[in-house]
Design an enzyme around this catalytic site. Structure first.
Site, PDB file in Angstrom:
ATOM      1  N   GLU A  37      34.107  74.895  55.136  1.00  0.00           N
ATOM      2  CA  GLU A  37      34.397  75.268  56.527  1.00  0.00           C
ATOM      3  C   GLU A  37      33.935  76.689  56.823  1.00  0.00           C
ATOM      4  O   GLU A  37      34.276  77.624  56.095  1.00  0.00           O
ATOM      5  CB  GLU A  37      35.909  75.136  56.800  1.00  0.00           C
ATOM      6  CG  GLU A  37      36.275  75.573  58.220  1.00  0.00           C
ATOM      7  CD  GLU A  37      37.654  75.143  58.692  1.00  0.00           C
ATOM      8  OE1 GLU A  37      38.344  74.387  57.961  1.00  0.00           O
ATOM      9  OE2 GLU A  37      38.038  75.553  59.800  1.00  0.00           O
ATOM     10  N   ASP A  75      46.033  65.362  54.824  1.00  0.00           N
ATOM     11  CA  ASP A  75      45.922  66.793  54.512  1.00  0.00           C
ATOM     12  C   ASP A  75      47.265  67.304  54.011  1.00  0.00           C
ATOM     13  O   ASP A  75      48.276  67.201  54.724  1.00  0.00           O
ATOM     14  CB  ASP A  75      45.556  67.516  55.821  1.00  0.00           C
ATOM     15  CG  ASP A  75      44.695  68.722  55.601  1.00  0.00           C
ATOM     16  OD1 ASP A  75      44.363  69.029  54.436  1.00  0.00           O
ATOM     17  OD2 ASP A  75      44.334  69.372  56.605  1.00  0.00           O
TER      18      ASP A  75
HETATM   19  O1  KIV Z   1      43.121  70.195  59.275  1.00  0.00           O
HETATM   20  C1  KIV Z   1      41.959  69.850  59.529  1.00  0.00           C
HETATM   21  O2  KIV Z   1      41.684  69.207  60.557  1.00  0.00           O
HETATM   22  C2  KIV Z   1      40.918  70.213  58.590  1.00  0.00           C
HETATM   23  C3  KIV Z   1      39.493  70.022  59.019  1.00  0.00           C
HETATM   24  C4  KIV Z   1      39.125  71.116  59.932  1.00  0.00           C
HETATM   25  C5  KIV Z   1      38.578  69.930  57.873  1.00  0.00           C
HETATM   26  O3  KIV Z   1      41.202  70.660  57.534  1.00  0.00           O
END
Ligand code: KIV
Length: 298
Positions: A198, A99
């Site tokens: 989300e 991410d």
């Molecule tokens: O940071 C995270 O865990 C996410 C998920 C909630 C999709 O973006």
């Protein structure tokens, strides 16, 4: 016909080959749901991978559930890479997605590509995820152009928590829903291989999922998405501060930690731990020899 146990099923799944972005597309075509979970460390990734999860997201949610921040905004590239490396050591089959943290892709397209590349080169990830659409399309095109698969993220995008006025559901009015659909198309056209939805109404998420060629992964977005993701600390009952309505707790590890720590402290205080079986032993004759050598020196 013989039925197989959950354990056998998970063993079979864990023998699967490496999951790729092509697997994601094939699963959507075959109408097979995609399973995704977050992980931030080696043992959790190892266990999930053995269970046969399709994908592991090293989410910036680690800022809240592991590092104790109020939101995801303080998370840095170095934080993310540190945890990505641990997950990559544990997971061999799942598609690994890193991410991109706040401010790692918003400043310039060049920085976005460089940071995305670090997730693959240093973090051992297979793909990256980033939040938003309209203002992010150039960055997404350039990252994809560099050969890095990108997962989009629409709806409640936690890095925009202050702009959204809190962690609240999105796309609930007709115009907001239309806007979300448009953004989903934009992300698909920009080259995203998949998309997280989300906290959006279930019927909207299902509609978008049917419209798109790329698979959608829902969190708080109903059963009509092509796959599901949960923050693992929520699923395990390990994050006590706040539980979103859409979370199903599959365990109460927080309660279990409380129990285990209290029991340990009680046993230390009552001298019941360590017991004999937890202690190193010494041969009686060696002990006698030791005592007499000490005594002869006195
Ligand atoms: O940071 C995270 O865990 C996410 C998920 C909630 C999709 O973006």
């Amino acid at each position: 016909m013989s039925t197989i146990s959950t354990l056998q099923a998970s063993l079979l799944r864990s023998q699967q080959l490496k999951v790729t972005t092509r697997t994601f597309h094939q699963k959507k075509k075959d109408r097979q749901p995609i399973s995704m979970l977050t992980a931030y460390d080696y043992p959790t990734a190892l266990s999930m991978d053995r269970a046969g999860v399709d994908s592991i997201l090293v989410g910036d949610s680690l800022g809240m559930v592991v590092l104790g921040y109020e939101n995801t905004l303080p998370v840095t590239m170095e934080d993310m890479l540190h945890h990505c490396k641990a997950v990559a050591r544990g997971a061999k089959s799942a598609l690994l997605i890193g991410d991109m943290p706040f401010m790692s892709y918003q400043v310039s397209t060049q920085e976005a590509v460089r940071n995305a590349g670090r997730f693959l080169q240093e973090g051992g990830m297979d793909a990256v995820k980033l939040e938003g659409a309209r203002d992010r399309l150039d960055a997404i095109r350039s990252i994809v152009g560099a050969g890095i698969p990108v997962m989009g993220h629409l709806g409640l995008t936690p890095q925009s928590v202050h702009q959204l006025g809190g962690f609240r559901a999105q796309g609930k009015s007709a115009s907001a829903a239309k806007n979300l659909l448009d953004e989903a198309y934009q992300l698909q056209e920009a080259g995203c291989f998949s998309l997280v939805l989300e906290s959006v109404p279930a019927k909207l998420a299902e509609y978008i999922s049917q419209e798109l060629v790329i698979p959608t992964i829902g969190i708080g977005a109903g059963v009509g998405c092509d796959g599901q993701v949960l923050v693992t600390h929520d699923l395990l009952g390990l994050f006590d501060r706040f539980t979103p309505r859409f979370v199903k707790k599959y365990a109460d590890l927080y309660g279990e930690l409380d129990r285990a720590f209290s029991e340990y402290i009680d046993e230390v205080e009552s001298h019941t731990f360590p017991a004999e079986e937890h202690s190193v032993t010494m041969n009686d004759s060696e002990w006698e020899a030791f005592l007499s050598s000490v005594n002869s020196e006195q």
